[in-house]
Design a protein around this motif. Structure first.
Motif, PDB file in Angstrom:
ATOM      1  N   ALA A  83     -15.825  -8.590  27.140  1.00  0.00           N
ATOM      2  CA  ALA A  83     -17.099  -9.767  26.276  1.00  0.00           C
ATOM      3  C   ALA A  83     -17.811  -9.793  27.679  1.00  0.00           C
ATOM      4  O   ALA A  83     -19.350 -10.123  27.230  1.00  0.00           O
ATOM      5  CB  ALA A  83     -16.011 -10.932  25.617  1.00  0.00           C
ATOM      6  N   ILE A  84     -17.921  -9.620  28.540  1.00  0.00           N
ATOM      7  CA  ILE A  84     -19.044 -10.338  29.772  1.00  0.00           C
ATOM      8  C   ILE A  84     -18.844  -9.186  31.182  1.00  0.00           C
ATOM      9  O   ILE A  84     -18.181  -8.994  31.146  1.00  0.00           O
ATOM     10  CB  ILE A  84     -18.122 -12.001  30.641  1.00  0.00           C
ATOM     11  CG1 ILE A  84     -18.230 -12.937  29.928  1.00  0.00           C
ATOM     12  CG2 ILE A  84     -18.877 -11.526  32.056  1.00  0.00           C
ATOM     13  CD1 ILE A  84     -19.376 -13.157  29.239  1.00  0.00           C
ATOM     14  N   GLY A 123     -22.860 -12.812  33.399  1.00  0.00           N
ATOM     15  CA  GLY A 123     -22.912 -13.087  31.532  1.00  0.00           C
ATOM     16  C   GLY A 123     -24.227 -12.168  31.058  1.00  0.00           C
ATOM     17  O   GLY A 123     -23.959 -11.966  29.613  1.00  0.00           O
ATOM     18  N   ALA A 124     -25.668 -12.310  31.942  1.00  0.00           N
ATOM     19  CA  ALA A 124     -26.139 -11.074  31.058  1.00  0.00           C
ATOM     20  C   ALA A 124     -26.239  -9.827  30.905  1.00  0.00           C
ATOM     21  O   ALA A 124     -27.098  -9.144  29.479  1.00  0.00           O
ATOM     22  CB  ALA A 124     -27.758 -11.825  31.952  1.00  0.00           C
ATOM     23  N   LEU A 125     -25.106  -9.570  31.057  1.00  0.00           N
ATOM     24  CA  LEU A 125     -24.751  -8.331  30.943  1.00  0.00           C
ATOM     25  C   LEU A 125     -23.396  -7.929  29.685  1.00  0.00           C
ATOM     26  O   LEU A 125     -22.253  -8.526  30.070  1.00  0.00           O
ATOM     27  CB  LEU A 125     -23.861  -7.537  32.302  1.00  0.00           C
ATOM     28  CG  LEU A 125     -25.285  -6.846  33.231  1.00  0.00           C
ATOM     29  CD1 LEU A 125     -24.369  -6.097  34.238  1.00  0.00           C
ATOM     30  CD2 LEU A 125     -25.811  -6.202  32.344  1.00  0.00           C
ATOM     31  N   PRO A 126     -23.170  -6.596  29.011  1.00  0.00           N
ATOM     32  CA  PRO A 126     -22.564  -6.482  27.688  1.00  0.00           C
ATOM     33  C   PRO A 126     -20.999  -6.490  28.688  1.00  0.00           C
ATOM     34  O   PRO A 126     -21.271  -5.867  29.727  1.00  0.00           O
ATOM     35  CB  PRO A 126     -22.930  -6.288  27.166  1.00  0.00           C
ATOM     36  CG  PRO A 126     -23.971  -5.039  27.202  1.00  0.00           C
ATOM     37  CD  PRO A 126     -24.573  -6.544  28.548  1.00  0.00           C
ATOM     38  N   ASN A 128     -17.561   0.211  18.979  1.00  0.00           N
ATOM     39  CA  ASN A 128     -17.391  -0.865  18.492  1.00  0.00           C
ATOM     40  C   ASN A 128     -16.822  -1.160  16.898  1.00  0.00           C
ATOM     41  O   ASN A 128     -16.608  -2.421  16.817  1.00  0.00           O
ATOM     42  CB  ASN A 128     -18.358  -1.401  18.927  1.00  0.00           C
ATOM     43  CG  ASN A 128     -19.525  -0.811  18.314  1.00  0.00           C
ATOM     44  OD1 ASN A 128     -19.788  -0.339  18.145  1.00  0.00           O
ATOM     45  ND2 ASN A 128     -20.944  -1.497  18.816  1.00  0.00           N
ATOM     46  N   ASP A 148     -21.649 -14.488  25.984  1.00  0.00           N
ATOM     47  CA  ASP A 148     -20.743 -13.081  25.251  1.00  0.00           C
ATOM     48  C   ASP A 148     -21.189 -11.403  24.869  1.00  0.00           C
ATOM     49  O   ASP A 148     -22.322 -11.885  23.942  1.00  0.00           O
ATOM     50  CB  ASP A 148     -20.218 -14.153  24.236  1.00  0.00           C
ATOM     51  CG  ASP A 148     -19.058 -13.258  22.976  1.00  0.00           C
ATOM     52  OD1 ASP A 148     -18.425 -12.385  23.941  1.00  0.00           O
ATOM     53  OD2 ASP A 148     -19.044 -13.666  22.476  1.00  0.00           O
ATOM     54  N   GLN A 149     -21.037 -10.934  25.922  1.00  0.00           N
ATOM     55  CA  GLN A 149     -21.941  -9.181  25.572  1.00  0.00           C
ATOM     56  C   GLN A 149     -23.221  -9.500  25.720  1.00  0.00           C
ATOM     57  O   GLN A 149     -23.774  -8.885  24.979  1.00  0.00           O
ATOM     58  CB  GLN A 149     -21.624  -8.866  23.927  1.00  0.00           C
ATOM     59  CG  GLN A 149     -20.319  -8.802  23.583  1.00  0.00           C
ATOM     60  CD  GLN A 149     -19.198  -7.485  23.670  1.00  0.00           C
ATOM     61  OE1 GLN A 149     -20.436  -6.653  24.597  1.00  0.00           O
ATOM     62  NE2 GLN A 149     -18.335  -7.073  23.539  1.00  0.00           N
ATOM     63  N   GLY A 150     -23.056 -10.030  26.950  1.00  0.00           N
ATOM     64  CA  GLY A 150     -24.843  -9.857  27.505  1.00  0.00           C
ATOM     65  C   GLY A 150     -25.622 -11.167  26.551  1.00  0.00           C
ATOM     66  O   GLY A 150     -26.871 -10.919  26.901  1.00  0.00           O
ATOM     67  N   PHE A 151     -25.497 -11.863  25.370  1.00  0.00           N
ATOM     68  CA  PHE A 151     -26.057 -12.730  25.053  1.00  0.00           C
ATOM     69  C   PHE A 151     -25.494 -13.995  24.957  1.00  0.00           C
ATOM     70  O   PHE A 151     -25.215 -14.177  25.327  1.00  0.00           O
ATOM     71  CB  PHE A 151     -25.581 -12.608  23.122  1.00  0.00           C
ATOM     72  CG  PHE A 151     -26.100 -10.727  22.713  1.00  0.00           C
ATOM     73  CD1 PHE A 151     -27.208 -10.268  22.267  1.00  0.00           C
ATOM     74  CD2 PHE A 151     -25.592 -10.300  22.611  1.00  0.00           C
ATOM     75  CE1 PHE A 151     -27.761  -9.171  22.427  1.00  0.00           C
ATOM     76  CE2 PHE A 151     -25.441  -8.618  22.817  1.00  0.00           C
ATOM     77  CZ  PHE A 151     -26.677  -8.551  22.374  1.00  0.00           C
ATOM     78  N   ASP A 159     -12.582  -7.768   9.838  1.00  0.00           N
ATOM     79  CA  ASP A 159     -12.786  -6.132  10.549  1.00  0.00           C
ATOM     80  C   ASP A 159     -14.713  -7.084  10.707  1.00  0.00           C
ATOM     81  O   ASP A 159     -14.791  -7.843  10.128  1.00  0.00           O
ATOM     82  CB  ASP A 159     -13.577  -5.187   9.392  1.00  0.00           C
ATOM     83  CG  ASP A 159     -11.854  -4.004   9.703  1.00  0.00           C
ATOM     84  OD1 ASP A 159     -11.373  -4.185  10.635  1.00  0.00           O
ATOM     85  OD2 ASP A 159     -12.545  -2.935   9.120  1.00  0.00           O
ATOM     86  N   PRO A 160     -15.262  -6.331  11.658  1.00  0.00           N
ATOM     87  CA  PRO A 160     -16.226  -6.851  11.868  1.00  0.00           C
ATOM     88  C   PRO A 160     -17.189  -6.654  10.416  1.00  0.00           C
ATOM     89  O   PRO A 160     -16.950  -4.736  10.153  1.00  0.00           O
ATOM     90  CB  PRO A 160     -16.931  -6.409  13.152  1.00  0.00           C
ATOM     91  CG  PRO A 160     -15.830  -5.437  14.222  1.00  0.00           C
ATOM     92  CD  PRO A 160     -14.656  -4.968  12.663  1.00  0.00           C
ATOM     93  N   VAL A 210     -28.768  -9.256  12.771  1.00  0.00           N
ATOM     94  CA  VAL A 210     -28.800  -7.682  13.324  1.00  0.00           C
ATOM     95  C   VAL A 210     -30.392  -7.609  14.607  1.00  0.00           C
ATOM     96  O   VAL A 210     -30.742  -8.889  14.299  1.00  0.00           O
ATOM     97  CB  VAL A 210     -28.695  -6.361  13.200  1.00  0.00           C
ATOM     98  CG1 VAL A 210     -27.485  -5.967  12.853  1.00  0.00           C
ATOM     99  CG2 VAL A 210     -29.533  -6.180  11.940  1.00  0.00           C
ATOM    100  N   ALA A 211     -30.675  -6.903  14.544  1.00  0.00           N
ATOM    101  CA  ALA A 211     -32.496  -6.476  15.133  1.00  0.00           C
ATOM    102  C   ALA A 211     -33.642  -7.881  14.456  1.00  0.00           C
ATOM    103  O   ALA A 211     -33.424  -7.656  13.355  1.00  0.00           O
ATOM    104  CB  ALA A 211     -32.932  -5.716  15.331  1.00  0.00           C
ATOM    105  N   PHE A 247     -30.424  -7.468  19.253  1.00  0.00           N
ATOM    106  CA  PHE A 247     -29.676  -8.356  18.286  1.00  0.00           C
ATOM    107  C   PHE A 247     -30.128  -9.168  19.234  1.00  0.00           C
ATOM    108  O   PHE A 247     -30.297 -10.062  19.733  1.00  0.00           O
ATOM    109  CB  PHE A 247     -27.851  -7.652  19.691  1.00  0.00           C
ATOM    110  CG  PHE A 247     -27.777  -6.507  19.276  1.00  0.00           C
ATOM    111  CD1 PHE A 247     -27.621  -5.674  20.352  1.00  0.00           C
ATOM    112  CD2 PHE A 247     -27.132  -5.798  18.486  1.00  0.00           C
ATOM    113  CE1 PHE A 247     -27.234  -3.884  20.212  1.00  0.00           C
ATOM    114  CE2 PHE A 247     -27.075  -4.009  17.721  1.00  0.00           C
ATOM    115  CZ  PHE A 247     -26.845  -3.535  19.430  1.00  0.00           C
ATOM    116  N   ALA A 299     -16.688  -7.340  18.605  1.00  0.00           N
ATOM    117  CA  ALA A 299     -17.103  -5.731  17.859  1.00  0.00           C
ATOM    118  C   ALA A 299     -15.692  -5.343  17.632  1.00  0.00           C
ATOM    119  O   ALA A 299     -15.981  -4.876  16.964  1.00  0.00           O
ATOM    120  CB  ALA A 299     -17.635  -5.250  19.255  1.00  0.00           C
ATOM    121  N   PRO A 335     -12.254  -4.411  15.644  1.00  0.00           N
ATOM    122  CA  PRO A 335     -11.461  -4.672  14.606  1.00  0.00           C
ATOM    123  C   PRO A 335     -10.211  -5.531  15.042  1.00  0.00           C
ATOM    124  O   PRO A 335      -9.756  -5.345  15.610  1.00  0.00           O
ATOM    125  CB  PRO A 335     -11.240  -3.206  13.969  1.00  0.00           C
ATOM    126  CG  PRO A 335     -12.336  -2.819  13.999  1.00  0.00           C
ATOM    127  CD  PRO A 335     -12.236  -3.202  15.587  1.00  0.00           C
TER     128      PRO A 335
END
Lengths: 313, 775
Positions: free
Chosen positions: A216-217, A234-237, A299, B186-189, B219-220, B234-235, B250, B257, B259
């Motif tokens: 996640a990070i 953090g800014a990277l997935p 994913n 989280d996940q780059g966000f 599931d997602p 989404v976008a 995103f 992400a 399941p």
């Protein structure tokens, strides 16, 4: 001088559910590159393996033995080429066909690294079962046998990748931030300071190895020959794949289609990978400066779809 | 400094535009407040479409759906439905302390923090063969409390552009003001939800707790459903237009992400995509708390003081959203809150001392406060701020009481004040009409105020400052007794855990701490754990207290007349009275261990709430002292009596229909041998409770329970059946999900009746079940 990473990435191959996703790419030369992966019916299922081969710049499906499970990684040295996968699968390429070799284990093998025909490492473990521990296997030219690992300071259900510069200088990365080092006689655990899964690693020299992971990070680790320095960015997935070019520039790929280049330290310059939703799982560079990254819809629930993207200098 | 992926994408696309003619830069527009975002707490945003309103209602139902083990609840769980933790003051809100939970982990020598439990969450219940009371692993050396946070307005937070959050970042305190907010990711966000801003999407913020607290797998959402959410996930349309195909951005897609799966034997996913979609939509559509449109003079003055004190450095009044300024009073960034508040829990990039600035809209109605619920009041919450906020807290502490009151008045003006409740009953809640569940019984008009006061005390969340704890299961009487109305039973997720040790000689050995393994503690103490010596764990469901006054009025001799301890009549049924506290006949509780309502109140106050009771010459239950810092007794005799009055005068469950053919079967197969249909009070009032109030051995061979006075390991009081249809699940442990399953779970003395049930014709069985459901 190896070409500066630049230019746009372009989609070279897209596979549907009949073949699945790609997980690894490697090749001995720019005219001979292998990508492996496959399909599963559900997470944890052994699945069906897939191999594609790039010769003269074009990709084609290669034949795999029947009942080959999903394949997670491919690597070689000279003519010695191996791929490993789910259910303890290990396949050796004999120059014309892939042959299954008994590893004696049935857990997924996530990574393989080849020094020579009698010196091959593979790592794995049931990443979905926290009550188990990851494994390291060694092939001596005739049989695979488990390596003795140190008592770890944490549970780590899987070792994900193995990489070495010399036979007596080998690194393994794994679940829960585990980092192992082999000095030619025994394995030791190196401090990481992170519990993030570390997925893969690459390097040019004994004192410059880069590992990535994080889920996640985005997590980047650098080995200076004596110790790892780990940064959570953090800014990277989450990051999955890493490859270092001869100039020391590091290509990394990860979730949400991330592709980026680290030119120094831990600062990543993202690229336009053309990929948004899919996961990029591995990256590798050819002698002519072409970089190849592979992945798919990892994913999402299976069935997976796959893709290969290429970046020419 | 590392580039953000999305900002890099903007740079790439911006480059070709450099050759275009550049228009003079327009004057910046004055920020405007977002419109159509407010409603009463728990209501949807005003501009929701008809379709969205339908989704909102469906999502509300999903939030209230009680999951059972057969639905996939577990294998480890804290609660059985979403609304359990988000109910204050209404669905979508925060949680009273009885829904607090623990996050645990292990800090290793190299600084690594390893999550313990289920993704860090320590659970209280195990199903499907898991440990009934999941333990905290020995290696875990970090334990932190968490209090649930409200969902009001989260859709508006989800809509915020990341730059709106990052604009307030100052990670290195470049401006030297002592405030150094930084984003979590989280996940780059950019993270925006959770006590540590550890989650970026509402879908993730729902899927995670569903799994961690309920054991419900999902599931997602597929991309087409994500795109159809009220906040498109989404976008964004704007980004697509700006950046072009393939460069989409995103905004919400960083939900976990993969399941999720578990090993409880129930096929995954255990929640459908449609249910998850509705649940996420419900959350996204929940309106923002509406600030007081006519704030008092004190509130206006308090607003000025709030800014002067420096509170707005973190609790920024608003962030720019696509609809305009969103007045959430939070920068959504991480701040170091100092050693006293640090919990040692690492989440993504957040350290053990960092927490997200909590939004303040609706804060008046969503106490207790702080990440661990340590503060009963807003005043306490301000005072305990440390670290980066210490200067502001100190400045607040230096104000005189009137000025402090102004600050509090301002906070109370930020929405929800008119819905604030001491418990969960709405302010000025009506008295249920006679004949409806929860109505008063047998009181004169002049007694109604006392009944209402008793109800208030029954419902009221006991503050820590008044004596809650140090260990407890509930923070109010209502915390366990709320199904289907206040005073009723409780779902499986408020089960009380009894425990102990059964020695090799079959003797039960009580733990020095008692037979209750409490679920919760006050914030400054770790949870109580069992150890390897304990081998008996028995969940006990919350029995309803409706009709207890009538049961108390049954003459003792009439109950004893049913007793046949030695089975003298040879019918295989040997009911025994439980004598407690000397020679008092027990009537209440799963083991008939409580003789009177007055003793029940004292017992529950101490055993379940950790509240001490006054010394009494006549009443023996309840502790008169404990080891917290609150002077004992923590409840007055008058308060206890008033609660008892309320309970004694709660109407009994009324039958919903007459099903004579089913009643006939009930008698024929022997159910009535223990479930005595009716007693009569001394003054002639019928008590149709369907219980003899005696102890019977009805547990299966090989099971082990906890004895209580003369009640043996496997003996239980015949539970009354009135109101049965409103008190599922069944049996003492709540593991019988249906009435039929409950019948089939009977053993021992009830073997013959169970066998007879199994041999009934389907018509007779249906009639019997219909009869039981009618009670």
């Amino acid at each position: 001088m190896y070409p500066e990473p630049s230019g746009p990435w372009a989609r070279a191959v897209e596979t549907d559910a009949s073949q699945g996703a790609f997980l690894s790419v490697w090749g001995p030369s720019e005219g001979d590159v292998w990508a492996v992966g496959g399909q599963v019916a559900s997470i944890g299922d052994a699945g069906q393996g897939m191999i594609q081969r790039r010769t003269d710049g074009s990709w084609a499906t290669a034949e795999v033995p029947a009942d080959t499970p999903l394949l997670n990684w491919v690597h070689g040295a000279g003519d010695e080429l191996w791929t490993v996968g789910n259910a303890g699968a290990a396949l050796r390429y004999d120059g014309s066909a892939w042959q299954a070799v008994d590893t004696g284990v049935d857990v997924p093998l996530w990574g393989v690294f080849v020094f020579a025909s009698d010196d091959v490492w593979a790592v794995g473990g049931d990443a979905f079962d926290r009550d188990t521990m990851g494994i390291v296997l060694h092939y001596d030219g005739s049989t695979w046998s488990p390596a003795a690992l140190p008592t770890l300071d944490r549970d780590s259900a899987a070792m994900f990748k193995v990489f070495g510069v010399e036979p007596d200088d080998v690194h393994v990365v794994g679940a829960a931030g585990v980092l192992l080092h082999y000095d030619g006689s025994s394995w030791t655990q190196e401090p990481s300071g992170t519990a993030n899964d570390m997925i893969s690693l690459w390097g040019n020299d004994a004192d410059d190895i880069v590992a990535v992971g994080g889920r996640a990070i985005g997590t980047i680790a650098r080995w200076d020959g004596a110790a790892w320095t780990v940064e959570e960015v953090g800014a990277l997935p989450g990051l999955n794949g890493v490859w270092m070019d001869p100039e020391g520039r590091v290509s990394i790929v990860g979730n949400n289609g991330l592709a980026a280049v680290i030119r120094e330290g831990f600062d990543a310059d993202p690229e336009d990978s053309t990929v948004s939703f899919e996961v990029l799982h591995a990256v590798f560079g050819l002698d002519d400066g072409t970089r190849i990254s592979v992945g798919g819809t990892l994913n999402s629930s299976p069935p997976y779809r796959g893709l290969i993207i290429e970046n020419a200098p | 400094m590392l580039l953000n992926t999305r900002r890099y994408a903007v740079t790439l696309l911006a480059a070709p535009l450099l050759g275009c003619p550049i228009d003079p830069e327009p004057a910046p527009e004055e920020p405007v407040a977002a419109e159509n975002i407010y409603a009463r707490l728990g209501a949807p945003i005003p501009d929701a479409t008809e379709e969205q309103l339908a989704t909102f209602e469906r999502g509300r139902q999903v939030a209230m759906r009680r999951f059972l083990p057969s639905d996939g609840l577990g294998p480890n769980a804290n609660v059985s439905f979403c609304g359990s933790c988000h109910e204050k003051p209404v669905l979508g809100g925060s949680g009273p302390r009885y829904r607090d939970f623990y996050i645990v982990g292990e800090k290793l020598g190299d600084g690594t923090f390893i999550e313990g439990g289920v993704n860090g969450v320590l659970t209280s219940y195990g199903f499907h063969g898991a440990d009934i009371r999941p333990g905290n692993d020995e290696g875990n050396n970090v334990s932190a409390h968490r209090n649930a946070i409200p969902f009001f307005g989260v859709g508006l937070i989800a809509e915020l552009d990341e730059d709106a959050i990052l604009a307030n970042e100052d990670p290195d305190d470049a401006d030297g003001d002592g405030i150094s907010g930084r984003a979590n990711y989280d996940q780059g966000f950019v993270g925006r939800f959770g006590r540590k801003a550890q989650t970026v999407s509402i879908e993730g913020f729902i899927r995670g707790p569903l799994f961690n607290h309920l054991g419900i797998t999902t599931d997602p959402l597929p991309p087409e459903m994500q795109a159809a959410l009220p906040v498109p996930s989404v976008a964004s349309v704007r980004d697509e237009q700006t950046l072009g195909e393939g460069m989409d951005v995103f905004r919400q897609a960083a939900a976990p992400a993969e399941p999720l799966s578990d090993d409880d034997g129930v096929p995954d996913p255990e929640m459908s995509a449609q249910e998850l979609f509705d649940l996420v939509s419900f959350s996204m559509l929940t309106a923002a708390p509406e600030p007081d449109p006519n704030p008092s003079a004190a509130a206006k003055a308090g607003k000025v003081r709030f800014a002067e004190l420096g509170c707005e450095s973190c609790h920024v009044s608003s962030l720019q959203g696509p609809r305009g300024l969103v007045p959430l009073y939070s920068d959504l960034l991480l701040h170091d809150m100092g050693e006293a508040l640090a919990d040692g829990i690492v989440m993504k990039v957040a350290t053990g001392a960092e927490f997200r600035t909590q939004p303040l809209w609706g804060v008046a109605a969503t106490g207790p406060y702080m990440h661990d619920g340590r503060a009963d009041t807003l005043h306490e919450a301000i005072v305990v701020h440390g670290g980066e906020a210490k200067a502001a807290a100190k400045a607040y502490g230096a104000l005189d009481s009137e000025a402090q009151h102004e600050v509090i008045a301002f906070l109370e003006s930020l929405g929800g004040m008119d819905q604030a409740s001491e418990g969960l009953l709405p302010a000025r809640a009506e008295v249920p009409a006679a004949g409806t569940p929860g109505a008063p019984w047998d009181i004169e008009d002049w007694q109604e105020p006392r009944w209402i006061e008793g109800r208030r005390l029954f419902d009221r969340d006991m503050p820590v400052s008044e004596g809650l704890g140090p260990v407890f299961n509930g923070d109010s009487c209502r915390a366990c007794h709320f199904d289907p109305v206040i005073g009723g039973a409780g779902p499986i997720d408020v089960n009380v855990m009894r425990f102990g040790t059964l020695g090799p000689d079959g003797e039960f050995v009580q733990d020095p701490r008692g037979t209750i393994l409490h679920k919760l503690t006050t914030h400054d103490r770790p949870r109580l754990e069992h150890d390897g010596s304990h081998n008996v764990f028995e969940m006990r469901q919350t029995p309803s207290v409706l009709g207890l006054g009538l049961i108390e009025a049954i003459p003792e001799d009439d109950i004893l007349a049913q007793a046949d301890p030695d089975d003298a009549n040879g019918d295989g049924i040997s009911g025994r009275p439980n004598y407690v506290l000397g020679d008092q006949l027990g009537r209440f509780g799963w083991k008939a261990q409580v003789p009177t309502i007055a003793e029940f109140v004292r017992d529950a106050m101490t055993a379940e709430l950790g509240v001490t009771v006054p010394q009494s010459d006549e009443l023996l239950y309840g502790a008169t002292e404990d080891d917290d810092d609150i002077p004992d007794p923590e409840i007055s005799a008058e308060q206890a009596e008033t609660v008892g009055f309320f309970i004694a005068h709660l109407d009994y469950p009324r039958p919903k229909a007459e099903v004579p053919e089913g009643r006939e079967v009930f008698v024929e197969i022997g159910c009535a041998d223990c479930h005595t249909p009716e007693f009569t009070t001394a003054d002639g009032q019928a008590v149709p409770l369907y219980s003899d109030l005696l102890l019977h051995d009805v547990a299966p061979e090989g099971s082990a329970g906890v004895p209580d006075f003369v009640a043996l390991l496997l003996e239980f009081r015949t539970p009354p059946l009135w109101g049965l249809s409103d008190t599922a699940p069944y049996m003492h442990d709540g593991l019988a999900e249906t009435v039929e399953a409950a019948i089939l779970a009977h053993a021992g003395e009830a073997d013959a009746s169970r066998d007879a049930f199994e041999n009934l014709s389907s018509d007779d069985a249906d009639a019997l079940l219909a009869f039981l459901e009618s009670l």
